[in-house]
Design a protein around this motif. Sequence first.
Motif, PDB file in Angstrom:
ATOM      1  N   PRO A  98       0.830  -1.218   0.000  1.00  0.00           N
ATOM      2  CA  PRO A  98       0.000   0.000   0.000  1.00  0.00           C
ATOM      3  C   PRO A  98       0.860   1.261   0.000  1.00  0.00           C
ATOM      4  O   PRO A  98       1.944   1.281   0.584  1.00  0.00           O
ATOM      5  N   ALA A  99       0.364   2.305  -0.634  1.00  0.00           N
ATOM      6  CA  ALA A  99       1.119   3.558  -0.770  1.00  0.00           C
ATOM      7  C   ALA A  99       1.515   4.123   0.590  1.00  0.00           C
ATOM      8  O   ALA A  99       2.632   4.636   0.760  1.00  0.00           O
ATOM      9  N   GLU A 100       0.628   4.036   1.570  1.00  0.00           N
ATOM     10  CA  GLU A 100       0.927   4.584   2.896  1.00  0.00           C
ATOM     11  C   GLU A 100       2.098   3.850   3.543  1.00  0.00           C
ATOM     12  O   GLU A 100       2.948   4.475   4.189  1.00  0.00           O
ATOM     13  N   GLN A 101       2.158   2.545   3.351  1.00  0.00           N
ATOM     14  CA  GLN A 101       3.260   1.774   3.919  1.00  0.00           C
ATOM     15  C   GLN A 101       4.585   2.127   3.242  1.00  0.00           C
ATOM     16  O   GLN A 101       5.612   2.300   3.904  1.00  0.00           O
ATOM     17  N   ARG A 102       4.557   2.269   1.914  1.00  0.00           N
ATOM     18  CA  ARG A 102       5.778   2.676   1.196  1.00  0.00           C
ATOM     19  C   ARG A 102       6.225   4.065   1.646  1.00  0.00           C
ATOM     20  O   ARG A 102       7.416   4.312   1.859  1.00  0.00           O
ATOM     21  N   PHE A 103       5.255   4.974   1.806  1.00  0.00           N
ATOM     22  CA  PHE A 103       5.561   6.332   2.261  1.00  0.00           C
ATOM     23  C   PHE A 103       6.245   6.300   3.625  1.00  0.00           C
ATOM     24  O   PHE A 103       7.273   6.965   3.832  1.00  0.00           O
ATOM     25  N   ASN A 104       5.698   5.547   4.549  1.00  0.00           N
ATOM     26  CA  ASN A 104       6.276   5.475   5.890  1.00  0.00           C
ATOM     27  C   ASN A 104       7.684   4.893   5.864  1.00  0.00           C
ATOM     28  O   ASN A 104       8.578   5.349   6.588  1.00  0.00           O
ATOM     29  N   ASP A 105       7.903   3.886   5.027  1.00  0.00           N
ATOM     30  CA  ASP A 105       9.246   3.294   4.899  1.00  0.00           C
ATOM     31  C   ASP A 105      10.251   4.338   4.411  1.00  0.00           C
ATOM     32  O   ASP A 105      11.340   4.496   4.983  1.00  0.00           O
ATOM     33  N   ILE A 106       9.889   5.053   3.350  1.00  0.00           N
ATOM     34  CA  ILE A 106      10.811   6.033   2.762  1.00  0.00           C
ATOM     35  C   ILE A 106      11.094   7.160   3.748  1.00  0.00           C
ATOM     36  O   ILE A 106      12.241   7.600   3.892  1.00  0.00           O
ATOM     37  N   VAL A 107      10.050   7.629   4.431  1.00  0.00           N
ATOM     38  CA  VAL A 107      10.234   8.700   5.417  1.00  0.00           C
ATOM     39  C   VAL A 107      11.163   8.240   6.544  1.00  0.00           C
ATOM     40  O   VAL A 107      12.018   9.012   7.009  1.00  0.00           O
ATOM     41  N   ASN A 108      11.025   7.007   6.976  1.00  0.00           N
ATOM     42  CA  ASN A 108      11.903   6.479   8.028  1.00  0.00           C
ATOM     43  C   ASN A 108      13.344   6.369   7.543  1.00  0.00           C
ATOM     44  O   ASN A 108      14.283   6.636   8.311  1.00  0.00           O
ATOM     45  N   TRP A 109      13.543   5.989   6.295  1.00  0.00           N
ATOM     46  CA  TRP A 109      14.907   5.896   5.754  1.00  0.00           C
ATOM     47  C   TRP A 109      15.531   7.281   5.625  1.00  0.00           C
ATOM     48  O   TRP A 109      16.738   7.449   5.801  1.00  0.00           O
ATOM     49  N   PHE A 110      14.694   8.268   5.327  1.00  0.00           N
ATOM     50  CA  PHE A 110      15.210   9.634   5.156  1.00  0.00           C
ATOM     51  C   PHE A 110      15.431  10.352   6.486  1.00  0.00           C
ATOM     52  O   PHE A 110      16.268  11.273   6.567  1.00  0.00           O
ATOM     53  N   ALA A 111      14.704   9.958   7.523  1.00  0.00           N
ATOM     54  CA  ALA A 111      14.675  10.694   8.797  1.00  0.00           C
ATOM     55  C   ALA A 111      16.056  11.101   9.331  1.00  0.00           C
ATOM     56  O   ALA A 111      16.242  12.251   9.742  1.00  0.00           O
ATOM     57  N   PRO A 112      17.073  10.184   9.337  1.00  0.00           N
ATOM     58  CA  PRO A 112      18.389  10.606   9.846  1.00  0.00           C
ATOM     59  C   PRO A 112      19.052  11.702   9.011  1.00  0.00           C
ATOM     60  O   PRO A 112      19.973  12.369   9.483  1.00  0.00           O
ATOM     61  N   LEU A 113      18.595  11.887   7.771  1.00  0.00           N
ATOM     62  CA  LEU A 113      19.146  12.935   6.906  1.00  0.00           C
ATOM     63  C   LEU A 113      18.478  14.284   7.140  1.00  0.00           C
ATOM     64  O   LEU A 113      19.013  15.329   6.745  1.00  0.00           O
ATOM     65  N   ALA A 114      17.307  14.272   7.781  1.00  0.00           N
ATOM     66  CA  ALA A 114      16.510  15.492   7.916  1.00  0.00           C
ATOM     67  C   ALA A 114      17.258  16.643   8.591  1.00  0.00           C
ATOM     68  O   ALA A 114      17.175  17.786   8.106  1.00  0.00           O
ATOM     69  N   PRO A 115      18.012  16.426   9.697  1.00  0.00           N
ATOM     70  CA  PRO A 115      18.720  17.558  10.318  1.00  0.00           C
ATOM     71  C   PRO A 115      19.704  18.246   9.382  1.00  0.00           C
ATOM     72  O   PRO A 115      19.862  19.467   9.431  1.00  0.00           O
ATOM     73  N   LEU A 116      20.347  17.469   8.512  1.00  0.00           N
ATOM     74  CA  LEU A 116      21.286  18.049   7.554  1.00  0.00           C
ATOM     75  C   LEU A 116      20.557  18.982   6.594  1.00  0.00           C
ATOM     76  O   LEU A 116      21.033  20.094   6.298  1.00  0.00           O
ATOM     77  N   PHE A 117      19.381  18.553   6.125  1.00  0.00           N
ATOM     78  CA  PHE A 117      18.655  19.355   5.145  1.00  0.00           C
ATOM     79  C   PHE A 117      17.969  20.549   5.799  1.00  0.00           C
ATOM     80  O   PHE A 117      17.781  21.591   5.159  1.00  0.00           O
ATOM     81  N   ASP A 118      17.612  20.431   7.088  1.00  0.00           N
ATOM     82  CA  ASP A 118      17.086  21.597   7.801  1.00  0.00           C
ATOM     83  C   ASP A 118      18.177  22.662   7.939  1.00  0.00           C
ATOM     84  O   ASP A 118      17.925  23.859   7.760  1.00  0.00           O
ATOM     85  N   ALA A 119      19.402  22.221   8.259  1.00  0.00           N
ATOM     86  CA  ALA A 119      20.530  23.146   8.388  1.00  0.00           C
ATOM     87  C   ALA A 119      20.860  23.776   7.041  1.00  0.00           C
ATOM     88  O   ALA A 119      21.105  24.984   6.945  1.00  0.00           O
ATOM     89  N   LEU A 120      20.859  22.961   6.008  1.00  0.00           N
ATOM     90  CA  LEU A 120      21.146  23.443   4.657  1.00  0.00           C
ATOM     91  C   LEU A 120      20.133  24.502   4.228  1.00  0.00           C
ATOM     92  O   LEU A 120      20.498  25.552   3.692  1.00  0.00           O
TER      93      LEU A 120
END
Length: 251
Positions: A144-166
């Motif tokens: 399901p699309a929602e499950q894929r979305f949650n997976d991708i968001v979780n994989w990206f999460a550790p990168l989020a602080p870098l992109f907030d700073a950028l």
Amino acid sequence: MIVYEYPFNERIRTLLRLEDLYEKFKFFVHQEHAMQHHVALATIFDMLEVAGRADLKSDLLQELERQKQSLLSYRSNPNVAADMLDAVLLEVETVSSALVAAQGKTGQNVRDNEWLMSIRGRTIIPGGACEFDLPSYYAWQKRPAEQRFNDIVNWFAPLAPLFDALALVLRLLRDSGGPVKMIAIAGSYQQMLQGKVYQMLRLTMDEAMGAIPEISANKYMLWVRFTTQGGDLKPKPLEEDVPFELTLCNF
């Protein structure tokens, strides 16, 4: 109006590339089709390639600290709105703290995931992520699309602080300069910079003019040559006067 940006150094060029990838990622991850989620995941892989420089995190932290000290110096200026200054300082402090708390190398969580690395290895090959190459990935795309979305968001999460700073660093950079109205006579504009160092140039113009700026610059001179596109989309010189706004940005 349309805005063109030109980085004066490799450091800002890297930040702009990452910002562009982040914008694409945010668009595709919020779509629902499996092919769009594939693009979102592939964009994360592209981010890791661009952000591979080990000093990117430290560069951002150092720049945020410089901005913090610079902003603190305005506290004694009666012409500066104290509430707005405090809000920006709080944002700088919050983003810096989150980036410091991000452990390990950028994207290490993705690199440690063998399944994701197998997909990354195949996406480098044109058409390499077909169902017969990666049946487990094909099966994941059928979830399901929602499950894929949650997976991708979780994989990206550790990168989020870098992109907030950028994003904050680029915002502060863009706000550092004021636009000046210029005219490119017969489609050409030159300006001597007298060795003054700038980080980025922003050129704003009326999109309806159909003019496209070709920019080259160093610490001594800025040169802009405007072109236009014919039916074959091949750029050709524009010989008419072009009004535009020029902003030179520097921390």
